[in-house]
Design a protein around this motif. Structure first.
Motif, short mmCIF file in Angstrom:
data_model
loop_
_atom_site.label_atom_id
_atom_site.label_comp_id
_atom_site.label_asym_id
_atom_site.label_seq_id
_atom_site.Cartn_x
_atom_site.Cartn_y
_atom_site.Cartn_z
N THR A 113 -3.85 10.13 -2.63
CA THR A 113 -4.39 9.00 -3.01
C THR A 113 -3.80 7.65 -2.74
N ILE A 153 -9.02 11.30 -2.04
CA ILE A 153 -9.40 11.01 -0.31
C ILE A 153 -8.60 12.86 0.44
N CYS A 205 0.45 5.89 0.07
CA CYS A 205 -0.76 6.35 0.19
C CYS A 205 0.39 7.23 -0.71
N LEU A 235 -6.06 -1.51 -6.44
CA LEU A 235 -7.25 -0.57 -6.21
C LEU A 235 -6.01 0.81 -5.93
N THR A 236 -6.87 1.02 -6.79
CA THR A 236 -6.19 2.70 -6.64
C THR A 236 -7.41 3.73 -6.27
N VAL A 237 -7.21 4.53 -5.07
CA VAL A 237 -8.65 5.79 -3.74
C VAL A 237 -7.73 7.15 -5.17
N LEU A 238 -8.13 8.29 -5.11
CA LEU A 238 -8.06 9.39 -5.73
C LEU A 238 -8.80 10.19 -5.20
N GLU A 267 -13.68 -1.61 -0.58
CA GLU A 267 -13.75 -1.70 -1.72
C GLU A 267 -12.51 -2.59 -2.14
N CYS A 270 1.19 -0.85 -0.48
CA CYS A 270 0.42 -0.12 0.33
C CYS A 270 1.01 0.94 0.19
N GLN A 288 -13.60 0.92 5.22
CA GLN A 288 -13.49 1.86 3.58
C GLN A 288 -12.68 1.17 2.43
N LEU A 289 -11.76 0.61 2.60
CA LEU A 289 -10.82 0.75 1.90
C LEU A 289 -10.91 -0.41 1.38
N HIS A 317 -5.37 16.25 -0.03
CA HIS A 317 -6.12 14.73 -1.00
C HIS A 317 -4.43 14.02 -0.72
#
Length: 90
Positions: A36, A54, A27, A49-52, A75, A25, A71-72, A34
């Motif tokens: 990622t 946050i 970050c 998984l990629t989440v942008l 997902e 992981c 939540q992650l 913000h």
């Protein structure tokens, strides 16, 4: 500058990155506001998984960080199921 009330961005990154072990992981908080998060396979480095985008401003206590991790993880589970892989996330 990041608006963390009790954690530095380095501490926040360490907490989140270690929450997904043994997966890799990473970050990043390039603008201090913000985040990622990219979760990948530790051996192949294939991105799971990629989440942008946050909002780091909302991560001010252990509860908000725990909710983000939950939540992650959800997902990640959904993404793995969509890819036809089963996961064992604790």
């Amino acid at each position: 500058m990041a608006l963390f009330t009790s954690l530095s961005s380095l501490e926040l990154r360490r907490i989140l990155e270690s929450a997904f072990l043994p997966d890799r992981c990473v970050c990043t908080i390039p603008d201090g506001r913000h985040m990622t998060v990219v979760i990948s396979d530790p051996e192949t480095r294939a991105v799971k998984l990629t989440v942008l985008g946050i909002s780091a401003d909302r991560l001010v206590n252990s509860r908000s960080i725990s909710e983000l991790v939950a939540q992650l993880r959800y997902e990640l589970k959904v993404a793995n199921e969509a890819a036809g892989k089963s996961t064992a996330i604790s």
